[in-house]
Design a protein around this motif. Structure first.
Motif, PDB file in Angstrom:
ATOM      1  N   LYS A 189      82.762  32.482 -47.256  1.00  0.00           N
ATOM      2  CA  LYS A 189      81.289  32.170 -47.283  1.00  0.00           C
ATOM      3  C   LYS A 189      81.271  32.734 -48.994  1.00  0.00           C
ATOM      4  O   LYS A 189      80.546  31.968 -49.564  1.00  0.00           O
ATOM      5  N   ASN A 190      81.950  33.823 -49.439  1.00  0.00           N
ATOM      6  CA  ASN A 190      81.975  34.041 -50.811  1.00  0.00           C
ATOM      7  C   ASN A 190      82.326  32.999 -51.778  1.00  0.00           C
ATOM      8  O   ASN A 190      81.863  32.516 -52.739  1.00  0.00           O
ATOM      9  N   TRP A 191      83.580  32.390 -51.260  1.00  0.00           N
ATOM     10  CA  TRP A 191      84.199  31.321 -52.058  1.00  0.00           C
ATOM     11  C   TRP A 191      83.511  30.017 -52.167  1.00  0.00           C
ATOM     12  O   TRP A 191      83.284  29.612 -53.157  1.00  0.00           O
ATOM     13  N   SER A 192      82.848  29.707 -51.070  1.00  0.00           N
ATOM     14  CA  SER A 192      81.921  28.399 -51.015  1.00  0.00           C
ATOM     15  C   SER A 192      80.806  28.720 -51.812  1.00  0.00           C
ATOM     16  O   SER A 192      80.262  27.705 -52.552  1.00  0.00           O
ATOM     17  N   LYS A 193      80.221  29.697 -51.971  1.00  0.00           N
ATOM     18  CA  LYS A 193      78.936  30.052 -52.939  1.00  0.00           C
ATOM     19  C   LYS A 193      79.557  29.840 -54.501  1.00  0.00           C
ATOM     20  O   LYS A 193      78.983  29.455 -55.166  1.00  0.00           O
ATOM     21  N   LYS A 194      80.722  30.433 -54.819  1.00  0.00           N
ATOM     22  CA  LYS A 194      81.417  30.133 -55.862  1.00  0.00           C
ATOM     23  C   LYS A 194      81.495  28.995 -56.432  1.00  0.00           C
ATOM     24  O   LYS A 194      81.368  28.429 -57.396  1.00  0.00           O
ATOM     25  N   LEU A 195      81.888  28.192 -55.341  1.00  0.00           N
ATOM     26  CA  LEU A 195      82.058  26.679 -55.663  1.00  0.00           C
ATOM     27  C   LEU A 195      80.756  25.817 -55.728  1.00  0.00           C
ATOM     28  O   LEU A 195      80.736  24.751 -56.176  1.00  0.00           O
ATOM     29  N   GLY A 196      79.672  26.512 -55.451  1.00  0.00           N
ATOM     30  CA  GLY A 196      78.354  25.790 -55.691  1.00  0.00           C
ATOM     31  C   GLY A 196      77.317  25.776 -54.420  1.00  0.00           C
ATOM     32  O   GLY A 196      76.413  25.130 -54.599  1.00  0.00           O
ATOM     33  N   ALA A 197      78.054  26.172 -53.286  1.00  0.00           N
ATOM     34  CA  ALA A 197      77.156  26.089 -52.144  1.00  0.00           C
ATOM     35  C   ALA A 197      75.887  27.366 -52.212  1.00  0.00           C
ATOM     36  O   ALA A 197      76.131  28.257 -53.009  1.00  0.00           O
ATOM     37  N   VAL A 198      74.833  26.993 -51.960  1.00  0.00           N
ATOM     38  CA  VAL A 198      73.509  27.976 -51.737  1.00  0.00           C
ATOM     39  C   VAL A 198      73.859  28.893 -50.477  1.00  0.00           C
ATOM     40  O   VAL A 198      73.379  30.092 -50.663  1.00  0.00           O
ATOM     41  N   ASP A 199      74.171  28.335 -49.638  1.00  0.00           N
ATOM     42  CA  ASP A 199      74.432  29.153 -48.305  1.00  0.00           C
ATOM     43  C   ASP A 199      75.554  28.699 -47.530  1.00  0.00           C
ATOM     44  O   ASP A 199      75.885  27.401 -47.304  1.00  0.00           O
ATOM     45  N   CYS A 200      76.126  29.492 -46.518  1.00  0.00           N
ATOM     46  CA  CYS A 200      77.135  28.981 -45.893  1.00  0.00           C
ATOM     47  C   CYS A 200      77.191  29.769 -44.552  1.00  0.00           C
ATOM     48  O   CYS A 200      76.728  31.051 -44.417  1.00  0.00           O
ATOM     49  N   GLY A 201      77.488  29.066 -43.440  1.00  0.00           N
ATOM     50  CA  GLY A 201      77.280  29.868 -42.009  1.00  0.00           C
ATOM     51  C   GLY A 201      78.279  29.145 -41.022  1.00  0.00           C
ATOM     52  O   GLY A 201      78.796  27.962 -41.311  1.00  0.00           O
ATOM     53  N   ILE A 202      78.489  29.970 -40.101  1.00  0.00           N
ATOM     54  CA  ILE A 202      79.690  29.642 -39.024  1.00  0.00           C
ATOM     55  C   ILE A 202      78.972  29.494 -37.642  1.00  0.00           C
ATOM     56  O   ILE A 202      78.101  30.380 -37.305  1.00  0.00           O
ATOM     57  N   THR A 203      79.441  28.549 -36.939  1.00  0.00           N
ATOM     58  CA  THR A 203      78.973  28.731 -35.605  1.00  0.00           C
ATOM     59  C   THR A 203      80.237  28.305 -34.824  1.00  0.00           C
ATOM     60  O   THR A 203      81.068  27.330 -35.157  1.00  0.00           O
ATOM     61  N   GLU A 204      79.972  28.291 -33.277  1.00  0.00           N
ATOM     62  CA  GLU A 204      81.048  27.742 -32.421  1.00  0.00           C
ATOM     63  C   GLU A 204      80.716  26.286 -32.299  1.00  0.00           C
ATOM     64  O   GLU A 204      79.583  26.257 -32.022  1.00  0.00           O
TER      65      GLU A 204
END
Ligand code: SF4
Ligand code: SF4
Length: 450
Positions: A189-204
């Motif tokens: 989550k933290n790395w994807s935000k550093k890459l430019g994502a505004v948000d990141c979430g995980i689901t099954e």
């Protein structure tokens, strides 16, 4: 004396807030809102200061009225009501066939086996699709929004995305690095935000997240099965200034760029996971095996609104989504189950009013294929795109949730989330300050051509 001090303090605070709102609006190129906030600032200042300094009969009564109004406004904003207890969601029963989406149908070439097969099975869609086939098409010369620079820029982004499709999958490292679910989830989550994502979430990953059958390119007709346990969804922001120009060529330029950005993030994260020794596949524009808005909703990134798009807490529908599916052990997030979005869409209907193709329903959500949702008329929407040459985006541009992520709008968003009464008032105020049918804004100055 105390009455006078309270009036001066309250009047000044309101005046300053309205001036701040006017300045924010000017920066956002919202001239109408800026004028209205400025008028509000002057009127409120006059009202409070006149009551403080001018002597007249019934001054105590006017003072009580002003204070009661102010206090009710604050309480309306702060006291939670009408929140999630009324939230209702029905999970989809079946799976979506990608061949039914407009992008897939647009790729069908007359006199080919796929073309004949599709319309043999869906004869009712032939008449509808013949309509868009008569038009010039997306990013084509002769469309109503044609601009050589903007269309060529958009095309450059889409071509780059097409080149990236070779990297959605790849070899998995033979050595598997042991990971701890919570730690690796937080890292991604933290790395994807550093890459430019505004948000990141995980689901099954659920069956209904996955298209039943592929519909684009070489994946046409391929059956998809659930082969991973988790899905990671990323959102990236579409620039507010660019979206405000909808349906101009600059909108499809922005769409292309953000499809590319979100796709690049997914490809990097998928590669990272494979480097750790776990399977991972990126799902990017033109190469999805999953329905991104459904994955993102279940991963806690938002709700599906009236226009059938993901509505996110800070940017509304002004996002693009990509997904990575994987067998890396992860910690799933909880869905938001945010009733405030659904309730806002039930009342607002602004997107439905501005839609140039009348593709957005004015009705409440209905059960469609076992799922409680709004569904746009995708044929009407896409037919308009083939006339305009762009992906339109008028609905996204006028949505009250699409305002920029800043102090002013986040304050309003908090109130809309927190209180049903405030939500009702805020939606009306959005019409007053920004217009019920806002006109498209001019192309940003730096991109203007002669
Ligand atoms: S414009 Fe209004 S009705 Fe449409 S998605 Fe946004 S909040 Fe919902
Ligand atoms: S993109 Fe345009 S045509 Fe399609 S639903 Fe939105 S406003 Fe309507």
């Amino acid at each position: 004396m105390r009455m006078q001090l309270i009036l001066i303090f309250a009047g000044t605070a309101l005046f300053l807030f309205f001036i701040y709102a006017a300045l924010v609006s000017l920066r956002e190129r919202e001239q109408l809102a800026a004028k209205r906030f400025l008028s509000g600032a002057v009127l409120l200042a006059l009202l409070f200061l006149a009551t403080a300094f001018v002597s007249f009969d019934g001054k105590a009564f006017v003072f009580s009225l002003l204070m009661a109004g102010l206090l009710s406004g604050i309480l309306l904003f702060l006291i939670p009501n009408g929140k999630n207890r009324r939230y209702r969601q029905v999970k989809p029963e079946g799976r979506i066939d990608e061949r039914d989406t407009m992008f897939s149908r647009n790729e069908l070439m007359p006199d080919t086996e796929n073309f004949e097969d599709y319309y043999r099975r869906n004869p009712e869609k032939k008449v509808l699709d013949d309509r868009f086939r008569k038009n010039k098409g997306l990013l084509q010369k002769g469309t109503s929004q044609y601009h050589p620079f903007y269309f060529a820029s958009a095309d450059a982004s889409f071509e780059t995305i097409a080149a990236l499709r070779n990297f959605v999958n790849g070899t998995v490292a033979t050595e598997r690095i042991p990971v701890e679910e919570e730690e690796i989830s937080r890292y991604i989550k933290n790395w994807s935000k550093k890459l430019g994502a505004v948000d990141c979430g995980i689901t099954e990953l659920q069956d209904y997240h996955i298209y039943s059958t592929g519909g684009r390119g070489e994946r046409y007709g391929q059956k998809f099965v659930k082969s991973h346990r988790f899905a990671i969804a990323f959102t990236v922001e579409m620039n507010h200034e660019m979206i405000q120009t909808a349906p101009a060529g600059t909108v499809v330029m922005e769409s292309g760029q953000q499809y590319l950005e979100s796709g690049r993030i997914a490809i990097q994260v998928a590669r990272f996971i494979r480097n750790l020794g776990y399977e991972a596949r990126a799902h990017i524009d033109g190469n999805y095996e999953v329905v991104c808005p459904l994955v993102a909703r279940d991963a806690g990134l938002g709700e599906i609104g009236r226009m059938g798009l993901l509505m996110t807490p800070k940017l509304g529908p002004r996002v693009r989504i990509s997904v990575v599916t994987t067998n890396l052990p992860l910690m799933a997030d909880k869905p938001l189950h945010d009733f405030s979005f659904i309730d806002a869409c039930v009342q607002c209907k602004k997107c439905a009013e501005v839609c140039p193709s009348n593709a957005i329903s004015f009705n409440d959500r209905e059960i469609i294929n076992g799922s409680l949702r709004w569904q746009i008329n995708q044929e009407s929407c896409f037919t308009f795109w083939t006339v305009a040459g762009t992906d339109c985006g008028r609905c996204i541009s006028v949505c009250p949730y699409s305002h920029p992520d800043n102090g002013l709008h986040n304050l309003i968003r908090f109130g809309m989330y927190n209180s049903g009464i405030f939500r009702k008032v805020a939606l009306k105020m959005d019409d007053v300050f920004y217009g019920r049918k806002p006109v498209p804004k001019p192309v940003p100055q730096k991109l203007q051509t002669i």
